[in-house]
Write a protein that holds these residues in place. Structure first.
Motif, PDB file in Angstrom:
ATOM      1  N   PHE A   1       0.850  -1.195   0.000  1.00 56.10           N
ATOM      2  CA  PHE A   1       0.000   0.000   0.000  1.00 56.10           C
ATOM      3  C   PHE A   1       0.880   1.236   0.000  1.00 56.10           C
ATOM      4  N   THR A   2       0.816   1.995  -1.094  1.00 53.30           N
ATOM      5  CA  THR A   2       1.517   3.274  -1.198  1.00 53.30           C
ATOM      6  C   THR A   2       0.523   4.345  -1.648  1.00 53.30           C
ATOM      7  N   LEU A   3       0.931   5.597  -1.549  1.00 50.75           N
ATOM      8  CA  LEU A   3       0.097   6.758  -1.905  1.00 50.75           C
ATOM      9  C   LEU A   3      -1.316   6.659  -1.313  1.00 50.75           C
ATOM     10  N   PRO A   4      -1.428   6.547   0.005  1.00 49.58           N
ATOM     11  CA  PRO A   4      -2.751   6.435   0.638  1.00 49.58           C
ATOM     12  C   PRO A   4      -3.650   7.637   0.384  1.00 49.58           C
ATOM     13  N   GLU A   5      -3.052   8.766   0.004  1.00 46.47           N
ATOM     14  CA  GLU A   5      -3.872   9.947  -0.264  1.00 46.47           C
ATOM     15  C   GLU A   5      -4.840   9.729  -1.421  1.00 46.47           C
ATOM     16  N   GLN A   6      -4.523   8.751  -2.288  1.00 49.44           N
ATOM     17  CA  GLN A   6      -5.441   8.459  -3.390  1.00 49.44           C
ATOM     18  C   GLN A   6      -6.747   7.851  -2.875  1.00 49.44           C
ATOM     19  N   VAL A   7      -6.664   7.100  -1.789  1.00 52.09           N
ATOM     20  CA  VAL A   7      -7.871   6.565  -1.148  1.00 52.09           C
ATOM     21  C   VAL A   7      -8.572   7.671  -0.366  1.00 52.09           C
ATOM     22  N   GLU A   8      -7.793   8.432   0.392  1.00 50.67           N
ATOM     23  CA  GLU A   8      -8.375   9.493   1.213  1.00 50.67           C
ATOM     24  C   GLU A   8      -9.120  10.518   0.369  1.00 50.67           C
ATOM     25  N   GLU A   9      -8.611  10.796  -0.810  1.00 54.93           N
ATOM     26  CA  GLU A   9      -9.234  11.792  -1.676  1.00 54.93           C
ATOM     27  C   GLU A   9     -10.679  11.445  -2.002  1.00 54.93           C
ATOM     28  N   LEU A  10     -10.983  10.172  -2.105  1.00 55.35           N
ATOM     29  CA  LEU A  10     -12.350   9.741  -2.430  1.00 55.35           C
ATOM     30  C   LEU A  10     -13.310  10.075  -1.291  1.00 55.35           C
ATOM     31  N   PHE A  11     -12.852   9.922  -0.059  1.00 53.28           N
ATOM     32  CA  PHE A  11     -13.693  10.295   1.085  1.00 53.28           C
ATOM     33  C   PHE A  11     -13.869  11.807   1.155  1.00 53.28           C
ATOM     34  N   LEU A  12     -12.803  12.537   0.879  1.00 52.63           N
ATOM     35  CA  LEU A  12     -12.886  14.003   0.910  1.00 52.63           C
ATOM     36  C   LEU A  12     -13.846  14.514  -0.163  1.00 52.63           C
ATOM     37  N   LEU A  13     -13.808  13.908  -1.341  1.00 53.87           N
ATOM     38  CA  LEU A  13     -14.736  14.304  -2.407  1.00 53.87           C
ATOM     39  C   LEU A  13     -16.188  14.127  -1.972  1.00 53.87           C
ATOM     40  N   ALA A  14     -16.402  13.075  -1.171  1.00 50.65           N
ATOM     41  CA  ALA A  14     -17.762  12.781  -0.718  1.00 50.65           C
ATOM     42  C   ALA A  14     -18.129  13.540   0.556  1.00 50.65           C
ATOM     43  N   GLY A  15     -17.235  14.429   1.000  1.00 44.70           N
ATOM     44  CA  GLY A  15     -17.526  15.231   2.180  1.00 44.70           C
ATOM     45  C   GLY A  15     -17.350  14.489   3.484  1.00 44.70           C
ATOM     46  N   ARG A  16     -16.570  13.399   3.463  1.00 45.85           N
ATOM     47  CA  ARG A  16     -16.319  12.617   4.669  1.00 45.85           C
ATOM     48  C   ARG A  16     -14.905  12.859   5.189  1.00 45.85           C
ATOM     49  N   LYS A  17     -14.742  12.654   6.475  1.00 49.55           N
ATOM     50  CA  LYS A  17     -13.421  12.698   7.077  1.00 49.55           C
ATOM     51  C   LYS A  17     -12.793  11.311   6.920  1.00 49.55           C
ATOM     52  N   PRO A  18     -11.710  11.188   6.152  1.00 45.63           N
ATOM     53  CA  PRO A  18     -11.143   9.863   5.855  1.00 45.63           C
ATOM     54  C   PRO A  18     -10.884   9.005   7.090  1.00 45.63           C
ATOM     55  N   ALA A  19     -10.314   9.602   8.133  1.00 40.63           N
ATOM     56  CA  ALA A  19      -9.935   8.821   9.312  1.00 40.63           C
ATOM     57  C   ALA A  19     -11.127   8.193  10.025  1.00 40.63           C
ATOM     58  N   ASP A  20     -12.329   8.706   9.785  1.00 44.92           N
ATOM     59  CA  ASP A  20     -13.529   8.125  10.395  1.00 44.92           C
ATOM     60  C   ASP A  20     -13.935   6.821   9.709  1.00 44.92           C
ATOM     61  N   HIS A  21     -13.389   6.572   8.515  1.00 42.47           N
ATOM     62  CA  HIS A  21     -13.829   5.421   7.715  1.00 42.47           C
ATOM     63  C   HIS A  21     -12.696   4.476   7.321  1.00 42.47           C
ATOM     64  N   PHE A  22     -11.462   4.995   7.309  1.00 40.91           N
ATOM     65  CA  PHE A  22     -10.342   4.182   6.841  1.00 40.91           C
ATOM     66  C   PHE A  22      -9.078   4.635   7.544  1.00 40.91           C
ATOM     67  N   GLN A  23      -8.419   3.698   8.224  1.00 39.85           N
ATOM     68  CA  GLN A  23      -7.222   4.050   8.992  1.00 39.85           C
ATOM     69  C   GLN A  23      -6.038   3.196   8.557  1.00 39.85           C
ATOM     70  N   TYR A  24      -4.876   3.776   8.607  1.00 39.96           N
ATOM     71  CA  TYR A  24      -3.660   3.075   8.198  1.00 39.96           C
ATOM     72  C   TYR A  24      -2.485   3.666   8.965  1.00 39.96           C
ATOM     73  N   SER A  25      -1.348   2.981   8.899  1.00 44.62           N
ATOM     74  CA  SER A  25      -0.146   3.476   9.557  1.00 44.62           C
ATOM     75  C   SER A  25       1.052   3.267   8.632  1.00 44.62           C
ATOM     76  N   LYS A  26       2.061   4.095   8.815  1.00 47.08           N
ATOM     77  CA  LYS A  26       3.278   3.981   8.018  1.00 47.08           C
ATOM     78  C   LYS A  26       4.178   2.899   8.609  1.00 47.08           C
ATOM     79  N   LEU A  27       4.804   2.119   7.719  1.00 51.17           N
ATOM     80  CA  LEU A  27       5.676   1.038   8.165  1.00 51.17           C
ATOM     81  C   LEU A  27       7.058   1.573   8.539  1.00 51.17           C
ATOM     82  N   ASP A  28       7.565   1.119   9.674  1.00 56.52           N
ATOM     83  CA  ASP A  28       8.933   1.472  10.058  1.00 56.52           C
ATOM     84  C   ASP A  28       9.938   0.736   9.183  1.00 56.52           C
ATOM     85  N   VAL A  29       9.565  -0.480   8.767  1.00 55.93           N
ATOM     86  CA  VAL A  29      10.397  -1.284   7.873  1.00 55.93           C
ATOM     87  C   VAL A  29       9.543  -1.681   6.678  1.00 55.93           C
ATOM     88  N   ALA A  30       9.951  -1.238   5.488  1.00 57.93           N
ATOM     89  CA  ALA A  30       9.162  -1.528   4.289  1.00 57.93           C
ATOM     90  C   ALA A  30       9.265  -2.991   3.885  1.00 57.93           C
TER      91      ALA A  30
END
Length: 488
Positions: A58-87
């Motif tokens: 999973f890279t460029l998570p903003e591409q997923v978040e943008e869909l929630f923003l377009l729909a007027g939703r707060k992304p973190a309320d519907h989809f959560q993720y974290s950055k990996l310390d080791v890829a």
């Protein structure tokens, strides 16, 4: 707006297209031949183990978040993720291993300490990757290559002057051999060709754009697993009023006087103002568009690689393994020769092991691990896959035993197999190719189908088999490019 849109297929691009068109005011219906949404981005349960069945990075998570923003939703309320310390964790048969840390300086130090590759070479390679991304991403990832305004805007004109530095005229392997002193680092960076099913000894060095996403921007993991990308977007689409029809295979796209008018499903004609095809482009033309003019040159392009995946429930915890793990072949070039030229499987394959239970403990029973064990293989050309799979399974087990100094066979509690034939049957991917046409020449980007039909009005395309390509970020961008065309 009372206009209607029909989307064929609910892969990740189809879901994104449904959301974007719904936000624009279209009444959207999605027809899916499977009983579930997501296409390759699905999941499976085997015994007490859960597996993300398809894409695992999973890279460029903003591409997923943008869909929630377009729909007027707060992304973190519907989809959560974290950055990996080791890829990723990398292993070789001589006992050497490294961790690809998310921190660039830490990764460079790790490489210098463990492999003897100067840290400055790593930093230079990733600076070069960022340079390619800066100049090519706006052109090749975010815009259509099939419209004149892409090529005559200031951004494009600026990039033309940099073409010699962007890797178009050399191969990925040749470029990496110039960047690094150690063969292991050349191999590590050559691996990124597999991210779109290509051969590093043939594909242009422009694909060195990919490490930028993983190292300079970061690799991530959805807290509920990769399948949550599908689930969260599906729920958003439903909430926006999108109607999904599962187990509903489209039989034909209805065309009258070169205008797409609707689809035929279960012998019933369903009309709409727009038709968006998210099905693999090649199989779409061979089936639901078989009565229309065929883009023969595009259909005949060589296909990308496929995969053999063994979903294993492992009755032991391996502390040396992380979410993403690579056990490298001793002869990478010969391995790719088998994949792309011989249509067979090398006896010493590079093995990728994805273990989501490292990040999401309930994906496996206590003290156990869920191994998504994969090797890259040729697409389906009629090989004797039963024999190849039997031999490859033995080679994979032998490889794991040598590298991890274990005996893995007795630890396998459950097993399912996905291979080119079943990939094609489950996802309609031509020849079971994971990424549509291959990218093994410098013109490959221009030989992907456009996001619209030049022959049939009101017919559009999205997904991994069309521009800009395969993988989650590019599939999401294909839906964005397509929707902007409709708006234009």
């Amino acid at each position: 707006m009372n206009q209607k849109a029909i989307i064929i297929g609910s892969g990740i691009a189809g879901l994104a297209a449904a959301i974007r068109l719904s936000v624009k005011g279209y009444k959207v219906q999605v027809f899916e031949s499977n009983s579930y949404p997501g296409g390759k981005l699905s999941e499976m349960q085997i015994g007490g183990y859960r597996f993300d069945a398809g894409p695992s990075l999973f890279t460029l998570p903003e591409q997923v978040e943008e869909l929630f923003l377009l729909a007027g939703r707060k992304p973190a309320d519907h989809f959560q993720y974290s950055k990996l310390d080791v890829a990723c964790h990398y292993f070789w048969e001589d006992g050497k291993s490294i961790k690809a840390y998310g921190d660039l300086h830490q990764f460079a130090e790790e490489v210098e300490t463990k492999l003897g590759e100067p840290a400055e070479n790593v930093k230079k390679a990733l600076k070069n990757s960022a340079y390619i991304y800066e100049h090519l991403a706006p052109l090749f990832m975010h815009r259509s290559l099939h419209q004149w305004n892409t090529w005559i805007n200031p951004t494009a004109l600026k990039s033309y002057l940099k073409m010699g530095k962007l890797g178009i005229f050399t191969t990925m392997n040749d470029a990496n051999e110039r960047l690094f002193n150690q063969p292991k680092m050349v191999q590590l960076f050559n691996r990124y060709a597999t991210y779109n099913g290509s051969n590093p000894y043939q594909t242009p060095a422009t694909l060195n754009i990919i490490p930028h996403l993983e190292f300079n921007i970061g690799a991530f993991f959805p807290k509920k697993g990769m399948h949550d990308i599908t689930q969260s977007l599906y729920k958003l689409a439903v909430d926006l009023g999108v109607v999904f029809h599962f187990n509903s295979k489209v039989e034909e796209i209805l065309v009258e006087k070169n205008i797409a008018k609707g689809v035929l499903v279960n012998n019933t004609k369903i009309h709409a103002d727009l038709i968006i095809n998210n099905m693999d482009m090649v199989n779409a033309y061979k089936s639901i568009l078989k009565n229309q003019k065929q883009p023969t040159k595009l259909l005949d392009q060589p296909k990308s690689s496929s995969a053999l995946i063994l979903y294993w429930g492992i009755k032991r915890f391996f502390p040396e393994l992380g979410l993403h793990n690579i056990l490298f072949s001793e002869d990478y070039k010969t391995e790719f020769d088998h994949i792309f030229n011989k249509g067979s499987i090398y006896h010493d394959p590079t093995v990728y092991v994805n273990i989501t239970s490292v990040c999401k403990e309930d994906d496996a029973p206590n003290g156990c691990m869920n191994w998504f064990t994969m090797i890259n293989v040729s697409n389906n050309q009629g090989q004797n896959w039963d024999k190849l799979i039997e031999e490859a399974r033995s080679s994979i087990i032998a490889k794991i035993n040598r590298v991890l100094n274990t005996d893995i066979e007795p630890l396998i509690e459950v097993e399912e197999i996905l291979e080119p034939r079943t990939i094609e049957s489950k996802t309609s991917s031509a020849n079971g190719a994971l990424y549509g046409n291959s990218s093994n020449n410098r013109y490959a980007a221009f030989l992907r189908h456009a996001n619209y039909s030049s022959e049939i009005k009101n017919l559009y395309f999205c997904g991994g088999s069309v521009h800009p390509g395969g993988g989650i970020p590019l599939c999401l961008l294909s839906a964005k490019i397509m929707s902007e065309m409709i708006e234009g």
